[in-house]
Design a protein around this motif. Structure first.
Motif, PDB file in Angstrom:
ATOM      1  N   UNK A 199       0.679  -1.284   0.094  1.00  0.00           N
ATOM      2  CA  UNK A 199       0.072   0.020   0.041  1.00  0.00           C
ATOM      3  C   UNK A 199       0.897   1.196   0.099  1.00  0.00           C
ATOM      4  N   UNK A 200       2.111   1.155   0.681  1.00  0.00           N
ATOM      5  CA  UNK A 200       2.941   2.321   0.610  1.00  0.00           C
ATOM      6  C   UNK A 200       3.688   2.876  -0.740  1.00  0.00           C
ATOM      7  N   UNK A 201       3.654   1.746  -1.380  1.00  0.00           N
ATOM      8  CA  UNK A 201       4.210   1.772  -2.805  1.00  0.00           C
ATOM      9  C   UNK A 201       3.054   2.484  -3.905  1.00  0.00           C
ATOM     10  N   UNK A 202       1.767   1.942  -3.735  1.00  0.00           N
ATOM     11  CA  UNK A 202       0.766   2.493  -4.173  1.00  0.00           C
ATOM     12  C   UNK A 202       0.554   4.066  -4.021  1.00  0.00           C
ATOM     13  N   UNK A 203       0.667   4.281  -2.645  1.00  0.00           N
ATOM     14  CA  UNK A 203       0.636   5.516  -2.124  1.00  0.00           C
ATOM     15  C   UNK A 203       1.710   6.511  -2.763  1.00  0.00           C
TER      16      UNK A 203
END
Length: 204
Positions: free
Chosen positions: A146-150
């Motif tokens: 999710x951090x990479x998506x953000x």
């Protein structure tokens, strides 16, 4: 003496079969290796093939909290500092599972771009939203988070993509070269093992 010679021949044959199996695995791995570096880098390079079927992403707005959503699919939910379109608390993206890395990357690109469009329409910036995910098994399948998506949303929102193209080109060339080299060496070794006289393998 005869038993010892038989055992040595059997051991040599077992080693040969093991080596052949390993080489075949290397060949298959080399032929099927997907030359994709970091997914965000790949997306931002603008090199994703456009000849994809419709990305498996469904977008909607809702006031229902993510914990109430009952689905086995990956769901991304975005809450902003103010209501979306002045009516909805959450922007929700339901993502079908992708069966390969390129399709997954396309789904992430589509999802990020849709969120960015909504940010612009609602006069928001990425720092003004919080993102949650439910059933992130599809993320884990491709080593994504999710951090990479953000981070992807930040990158595409602010269009800081000027250095990505050159980086991904270099990475892809190196990966393609290594995959090709492994495949070539494996094939040569396999041909050599098939062609070599059995007596030269069995006897020490």
């Amino acid at each position: 003496m005869q038993n010892r010679l038989t055992r040595r021949k059997k051991l040599a044959n077992d080693k040969l079969r093991l080596l052949v199996n390993i080489l075949l695995i290397l060949v298959v791995a080399g032929l099927n290796f997907e030359a994709i570096p970091n997914i965000n880098t790949y997306i931002n390079s603008n090199r994703l093939n456009t000849n994809f079927s419709q990305p498996q992403v469904k977008a909607s707005f809702t006031n229902q909290d993510l914990t109430q959503e009952k689905t086995a699919k990956t769901v991304i939910q975005v809450k902003a500092a103010k209501k979306w379109n002045k009516k909805y608390t959450y922007l929700r993206l339901t993502i079908n599972s992708a069966d390969d890395t390129k399709k997954f990357a396309k789904n992430m690109q589509t999802s990020a771009d849709f969120i960015i469009n909504q940010l612009h329409e609602n006069n928001l910036e990425p720092k003004q939203v919080s993102i949650n995910v439910k059933n992130d098994n599809n993320f884990e399948q491709f080593g994504y988070s999710l951090l990479q998506f953000a981070t992807l949303i930040d990158q595409r929102y602010y269009a800081n993509n000027s250095t990505y193209l050159s980086k991904v080109e270099i990475a892809e060339k190196v990966i393609h070269f290594l995959a090709g080299l492994v495949t070539l060496i494996s094939l040569i070794a396999l041909v050599w093992l098939i062609a070599i006289p059995r007596g030269k393998i069995v006897h020490y």
